[in-house]
Design an enzyme around this catalytic site. Structure first.
Site, PDB file in Angstrom:
ATOM      1  N   GLY C 145       0.722  -1.341   0.001  1.00 49.01           N
ATOM      2  CA  GLY C 145      -0.053   0.176   0.045  1.00 49.01           C
ATOM      3  C   GLY C 145       0.952   1.244  -0.016  1.00 49.01           C
ATOM      4  N   CYS C 146       0.307   2.253  -0.343  1.00 45.32           N
ATOM      5  CA  CYS C 146       0.991   3.497  -0.524  1.00 45.32           C
ATOM      6  C   CYS C 146       1.709   4.123   0.970  1.00 45.32           C
ATOM      7  CB  CYS C 146       0.166   4.622  -1.166  1.00 45.32           C
ATOM      8  SG  CYS C 146      -1.348   5.139  -0.527  1.00 45.32           S
ATOM      9  N   TYR C 147       0.805   4.222   1.977  1.00 43.45           N
ATOM     10  CA  TYR C 147       1.119   4.712   3.393  1.00 43.45           C
ATOM     11  C   TYR C 147       2.131   3.485   3.834  1.00 43.45           C
ATOM     12  CZ  TYR C 147      -2.587   7.922   3.756  1.00 43.45           C
ATOM     13  OH  TYR C 147      -3.704   8.881   3.711  1.00 43.45           O
TER      14      TYR C 147
END
Lengths: 350, 350, 350, 350
Positions: C145-147
């Site tokens: 995921g990006c985070y």
């Protein structure tokens, strides 16, 4: 007795702004707030910026919920005001923020909106020559579109004084709140931030006939308007850059020594008694940031002696002076109150 | 008799916002407006958003121009308030928006500002327990910093009730107006739009000792604050995300069934009589957009039962409640006026 | 032979970014581009930024259209990758940008996504200790995921070296493209510009178990993460502010003379051979603007000796390194190509 | 042998963009990077977005540091290129991004810049009819201004084909990077975000004579341009809305059935072999977001049959195609390389 005011379409951007203004309006009392899809929700859930009204419950928008008020603001999608307005009391003041009753020519309406024309109401732009008198005591008012407010107020002195030819060119930038809260991918933050794009190019935008109508009325002859609206990466604001060829006579004066001063004098005179129009001092230019949340119209003019054109630029907050503020100002005019009641000339800046 | 109010630093962002609020304050009269580099210019040239005051001429900031007023707002760079304040009448109300008189510990001042400590004035945060009484009748007030306003109001109920451990972690995002109008390349629109960046990381920001001072006072023990400010691509607003480990006892309750409700009850009680703090309904979160131009503090709390932390988030307008609004509110408190006079709880949104 | 690459979900933000990167990737050939609602449209109608592919026609996303490629990128809503992947050739390289195969613990999946767990694929974060070897030759990859990309890369050296306690606090700001192109009122430009707001507060965001999984794996013990994501007024970018209490031993060193240098040395060693992670020189801080469109991760660290915490801040482009760039980098790793092929370390700034 | 390239003004926005493009240009080698106030600093300190060049040290901008290169890009303030260029080798390719050598008429230069005219170099706009041949083998090139690039490419087909009258009206919006990195209060993020404002209104902007020169050359008669630039709240991008009255003959065709198709055919033919100009399909409009970081020019045209005007809208990235990309493209043309080398047509969007 304090007028009781209803707001239909209170879940939208225009409706929310009307409520924001009314909460600081000393001469009115807020009655019904209504919506359609958001009916039965708390206002606090859809207008988080209005904590003082958070516990109000939105009622269904209908003649039943709107009747019994002294003033009814309609902030509804185009075409929905007309049938509703017919069912409201004739002596109630109905202020329509939609387009239904703005146009005079049924053919214009038909061409741009596709349905039958519902009629024409007094036009809620008190600054337009002769218009203030028409509003006093009116019981039905059609609030101008946001672009026509910005453009008409920037250009009317030039047409009233016969300074320019009847072919105006307008390029205007609007904040994205002008499109309302209905979601669309092209209006997503990710797509609009950092981006500018035009729409309705080539005469297709629905505000075009309203622009033509206003300027033609002032000019006393048909004025065509080449109008290109653009979407700018900001929540609010309209910057309208308007120009027209100077008439040979006017050009002679305006382009020579002292010509710009002569043009400027025309605008100063036209705006002299207007509480909301501010012709900026020479060398300063309108900015939408400076009018955020206010009912002020900043205007500046310049003569391009090479291109022989007059350039008039105006900045407004599209939701305040361009919609809700114009509506409240018109209500004040109709009720005989000071026009500035509940309205601020101060922008929230920077 | 209507108090006459002077504003020093009227060319800056805080000074401009004070003037915006005062123009709609029914109980004051604006006297001298002063500046340094902009002295002798028209206010309209530096605060284009205030057309009603455009013709005012900025005087030089000095004791001479500021004396003779009932209230003096100082919106000056840090370190300039102290020498000026000494020359003002003792019975004038002086409200300092700078840092000079906020800190109690001279060592803190010395460490973060490098100069000698000028003293400590009553702290202009009426919502802090016990603080309102101290402000009534005060003639000198130190307005809190913008970050400390947002953080303290979000966290104090937790510390007052002993819910959390004395180690707070705060990450806050601020609009770029917090840096004031002095130009710097890193503050240019081209560099800040589309970008977020931290600064003063690791305890270096000057608001850190003020945060520690406020929370320690409420907690009755020393509270450390790990504070990371970030610059966000927006003109105004602070979003403060604050958290601390729940105390074992509090955690037991808070993390079990009904625990979040217990925590919520603590905050509801703490904010019960505050006109400007709005604890949002469950499921809704603060946003800086919703408080733009208003004096409202939006707060929401959550219990993370996995991480055993309490998270408190607040949103304010850094120039309104975070500076100028807090200053006007404190003035009202000192003068015995209703605290909300001249202040709106409504944000300009969207 | 040049691998032929299909992109499923090519009408979305992640799919568009994958295509942008592939068009400058010298070692691949773009095959099928597929979508669901936009099937049969020209790519130019939905990804106006890719003129070179404008005439490509989007096919329906299905096993039929995706089979026969050497590499298949899946950029689909969560839950849609698993059934589709089962029907693809086992020896094709399938790179999933969704969440379906990221988590190892079926209970985590069940709790955060509600459905049955589909399995766990090699995790596409080559920079994670030991992970690069697992990717080489893999035929299935789950892109982080990006985070988690931003947070894990900022914190893993501290956990690998045992510098901090197993309770991390993370506040991260994301550009609004992270929410994808599906319209929602809260994502409209008018609502997000000028506004910051948190969401998924208190442990509810679906990236939380992925964060815990990554950091626990590196630390060799369970690490809890208090994670607060916030929506920032920018199209792209993640700024992750991460902190944890320094371990007593580490603190002794880190907080004394030369302690920050010791911490810094740990990070320098951890990042030494990474082409995309840039530990900034002392005194400079990550900004999302500087990594726009690039695969670079900017990192900076600080020791707060007062609060006894280590603060690690990272900035990435959420669509590049945070999604599409990470996917292409993982593809390169799997195929035995240089990891940087088709990826730029240069941001588009200002 | 790979040409060695120097960049003067490497600490500015244009210089940084040239370096970004050169790092992905396969046919050049970066030599000296020079600056004035930032001389002796690391490039990483002033161009954080270019980690691959971070350790390069900026040398002082001077003939001494620039001599000995095959190509020299000058990205300097107006007026500084001319004296410097005189000292460089005659056979080196000097590409000037400044205004010094763009204008042909010394009187124009004198009127808009106040100093003596330095001369005229081949104009770096290969898409202008006849211009490509002039660039091949050139050793001196004057890169067009950002606005003239956007406007000329949008309008030249209409003037080349005699479709419109010689009075153009242009309103263009530019991102704030167009003003460069020199700080000024009006360019601060706090002032530009959420705000649009015009400048140089009435013919005063220095790009006006360049516009007139370009269009007159194509039209074969003097074309006046009423040009109003506006500052938009975005870091990059120019949206140029250009219009002119259709000639009676052209109007007859264009406004009747099939007229718009006829106009469109003119533009399709004019752009047919251009790798960077993209005439959008009917119904789609240029947006600056779609060309971010790319060398693409998006164009669309419309006929307003009511106002009898042709409207041509273009979007470019002001720093890429508008400055650095145009410079690299011109270098490629001069060196006989494919024009697209090192340049992308893909925008970084959303």
């Amino acid at each position: 007795m304090t007028p009781r005011v209803a707001v239909a379409g209170a879940s939208g951007y225009a409706g929310g702004e009307i409520l924001r203004l009314l909460t600081s309006h000393p001469g009115t009392e807020i009655g019904a707030v209504t919506a359609h899809r958001s009916a039965d929700r708390h206002l606090g859930d859809v207008q988080a910026q209005l904590p003082g009204l958070a516990d109000r419950v939105l009622e269904e928008t209908s003649a039943r919920t709107l009747r019994g008020h002294d003033v009814v603001f309609l902030a509804l999608p185009h075409g929905q005001s007309a049938p509703l307005a017919r069912e409201l009391e004739p002596d109630a003041l109905v202020v329509d923020c939609g387009a239904d009753f703005r146009l005079r020519d049924p053919a214009d309406w038909k061409r741009f909106y596709g349905s039958e024309h519902a009629g024409t109401w007094p036009y809620g732009l008190p600054e337009l020559p002769g218009q203030r008198a028409e509003l006093r005591g009116a019981s039905r008012i059609a609030v101008p579109g946001c672009y026509p407010t910005a453009v008409t107020l920037a250009l009317f002195p030039a047409y009233a004084a016969g300074l320019v030819e009847p072919e105006a060119v307008v390029v205007a930038a609007s904040g994205t709140s002008g499109a309302g809260p209905a979601p669309g991918q092209h209006l997503l933050g990710a797509e609009v931030m950092g981006s500018m794009t035009p729409y309705g190019v080539g005469g297709g935008h629905r505000h075009t006939p309203e622009l033509t109508q206003n300027l033609s009325r002032v000019a006393g002859e048909r004025v065509t308007v080449s109008f290109t609206p653009t979407l700018a990466p900001m929540p609010r604001g309209i910057l309208a850059t308007c120009s027209a060829r100077l008439r040979p006579g006017a050009a002679a004066g305006a382009c020579g020594d002292g010509g710009e001063e002569a043009v400027r004098a025309v605008f100063e005179a036209a705006y002299a008694d207007e509480p909301f129009i501010r012709l900026l001092p020479p060398g300063r230019w309108p900015s939408t940031g400076a009018v955020l949340g206010s009912n002020t119209v900043q205007v500046q003019v310049a003569v391009d002696s090479e291109a022989r054109r007059l350039i008039c630029v105006s900045a407004i907050d599209n939701l305040t002076k361009g919609t809700a503020g114009g509506a409240v100002q018109s209500m004040n005019a109709a009720l005989g109150l000071p026009e500035w009641l509940g309205l601020s000339t101060n922008g929230v800046a920077p």
